[in-house]
Write an enzyme that holds these catalytic residues in place. Structure first.
Site, PDB file in Angstrom:
ATOM      1  N   TYR A  47     -64.649  37.627  53.999  1.00  0.00           N
ATOM      2  CA  TYR A  47     -63.908  36.669  53.173  1.00  0.00           C
ATOM      3  C   TYR A  47     -64.422  35.247  53.368  1.00  0.00           C
ATOM      4  CZ  TYR A  47     -60.204  34.185  50.833  1.00  0.00           C
ATOM      5  OH  TYR A  47     -59.517  33.353  49.978  1.00  0.00           O
ATOM      6  N   GLY A 102     -59.088  28.700  51.946  1.00  0.00           N
ATOM      7  CA  GLY A 102     -57.890  29.530  51.993  1.00  0.00           C
ATOM      8  C   GLY A 102     -57.960  30.608  53.062  1.00  0.00           C
ATOM      9  N   HIS A 321     -67.940  26.299  43.909  1.00  0.00           N
ATOM     10  CA  HIS A 321     -67.007  27.021  44.775  1.00  0.00           C
ATOM     11  C   HIS A 321     -67.738  27.770  45.893  1.00  0.00           C
ATOM     12  CE1 HIS A 321     -62.596  27.934  44.619  1.00  0.00           C
ATOM     13  NE2 HIS A 321     -62.939  28.771  45.578  1.00  0.00           N
TER      14      HIS A 321
END
Length: 430
Positions: A47, A102, A321
């Site tokens: 992630y 996040g 991003h």
């Protein structure tokens, strides 16, 4: 802690080396990344480190910097320097902020608070993630007087969006960073291969579970079902994950064992998290709702940069991003030059994605950006050394940038301009 300039810190590190003590946090980007991977689970690593599809854009972000060369000037009399800058009425010691990331709790419990305390100690602003594991109000307390901004994802509930903005205002955020490149979740191959999304386990949704509008939606039954979403087959793994969700949810496992709220919250989150219908008209609406500066994050085209300004944005963040959304997208650095020409100074332009060293920061400023957002490296530092690891990564970046700039003949950010680089091989959109 006050900023330690590069020469002082070099001396301290070398003197400690005489006693056999070596820094615990690697200095080089490749070594830092490798050290982080060794300390993280497969799911956390996928992630934090992964991107969209074949991750071409992640590589492009980093490689773009090698296409830009610095042209140092000699004998400039740089016995002293000052690389402070001013953004949106606030003085910054350096043109650097920490980007929002996040689900940092994948790295360690309470990670957002750890990062906030690191920012407080080194005096670098933090941008709270919309997908944080700790509510913004708590992190604001940990930051003390250090500047903080808030990243905003536009959900399907405008009331929830406005509630986030009001909370950001109340806890002292000095800007809203509206991220517009994640109206749909990118095809993130590493996460897909593991069948793992942290939000479904209750990680990274603290801004929601602490919000009165979100909780009111749960109370009204909005989280009892997700239209069109299949339910997972009940297996031992399903049960383990549901129990983990209850443990991660506010209140802890014991309090949540027999409660439906954790599962309803996750269902509601997955239903409203992103808004594919986001348009420039909503930016215009947001501009009327707050006096805080609004930056649009995720801009890669000059025409979109103009639209952002016309919609009332006070600045933009050139970003793909971190290569996590559109694989094959132009690198952030490659997009910067044309966008800067389209929106000349003093319109504020920041950049993230691909920054791995102090010389990278120098190159971004030389190409016309006003500041940079540092992302993955501080997450790697968090994995390697906790709060101290984050602080060390930030200081390494700042010290490296300071020496690069001074050795190149620049004593302040105003002297770092396009004359300091050769970027003939770097082309962007026209």
């Amino acid at each position: 802690m006050p900023y330690i300039n590069a020469l002082q810190r070099q001396k301290a590190i070398f003197l400690a080396g005489m006693s056999g003590k070596r820094p615990a946090v690697p200095f080089q980007a490749v070594e830092l990344r490798r050290a982080a991977q060794q300390r993280l689970s497969a799911r956390a690593w996928a992630y934090i480190d992964g991107g969209a599809s074949d991750e071409v854009s992640i590589t492009a972000n980093v490689n773009a910097f090698s296409k830009v060369s610095i042209l140092p000037r000699m004998m400039r009399g740089d016995a002293s320097s000052d690389f402070s800058t001013r953004l949106f009425g606030q003085d910054l010691a350096f043109p650097l902020l920490l980007a929002p990331i996040g689900a940092l709790d994948l790295i360690c419990p309470g990670a957002d608070r750890v990062v906030a305390r690191a920012c407080r100690n080194v005096g670098i602003p933090m941008i709270f993630s919309n997908q944080a594991g700790t509510p913004m109000e708590t992190c604001a307390q940990d930051l003390g007087n250090t500047s903080r901004w808030f990243q905003l994802y536009w959900s399907k509930s405008d009331d929830l969006v406005l509630s986030f903005v009001r909370r950001a205002e109340t806890c002292g955020c000095s800007a809203i960073v509206l991220t517009v490149d994640t109206t749909l979740l990118g095809w993130r191959s590493r996460d897909l291969a593991l069948g793992y999304l942290p939000f479904l386990r209750g990680l990274g949704i603290a801004q929601y579970t602490s919000d009165p509008i979100f909780n009111a939606l749960i109370e009204h039954g909005e989280g009892t079902a997700v239209s069109g979403a299949p339910k997972p087959k009940v297996t031992l793994a399903t049960i383990r994950n549901l129990l983990q969700l209850k443990a991660n949810y506010p209140g802890g496992f014991a309090q949540n064992l027999f409660r439906k709220a954790p599962l309803e919250a996750v269902r509601l989150f997955t239903n409203i998290y992103s808004n594919p219908a986001l348009s420039w008209e909503q930016v215009i609406w947001l501009r009327r709702q707050t006096k805080l500066p609004i930056l649009i994050k995720g801009i890669l085209r000059p025409d979109d940069a103009l639209k952002a300004m016309d919609a009332g944005a006070d600045g933009i963040v050139v970003s793909n991003h971190g290569g996590r959304q559109v694989d094959g997208a132009i690198s952030s650095l490659s997009a910067l030059k044309a966008i800067r020409k389209t929106l000349p100074k003093p319109f504020p332009i920041l950049l993230d994605s691909g920054i791995r060293s102090g010389s990278d920061i120098f190159k971004v400023l030389a190409l016309g950006a006003d500041a940079v957002l540092l992302g993955r490296p501080y997450a790697y530092g968090l994995a390697v050394g906790g709060q101290l690891g984050v602080e060390e990564v930030i200081l390494n970046m700042l010290n490296d940038f300071e020496l690069t700039a001074r050795l190149a003949g620049c004593r302040n950010v105003q002297e770092i301009d396009e004359s300091m680089i050769d970027d003939q091989s770097l082309t962007g959109p026209v």
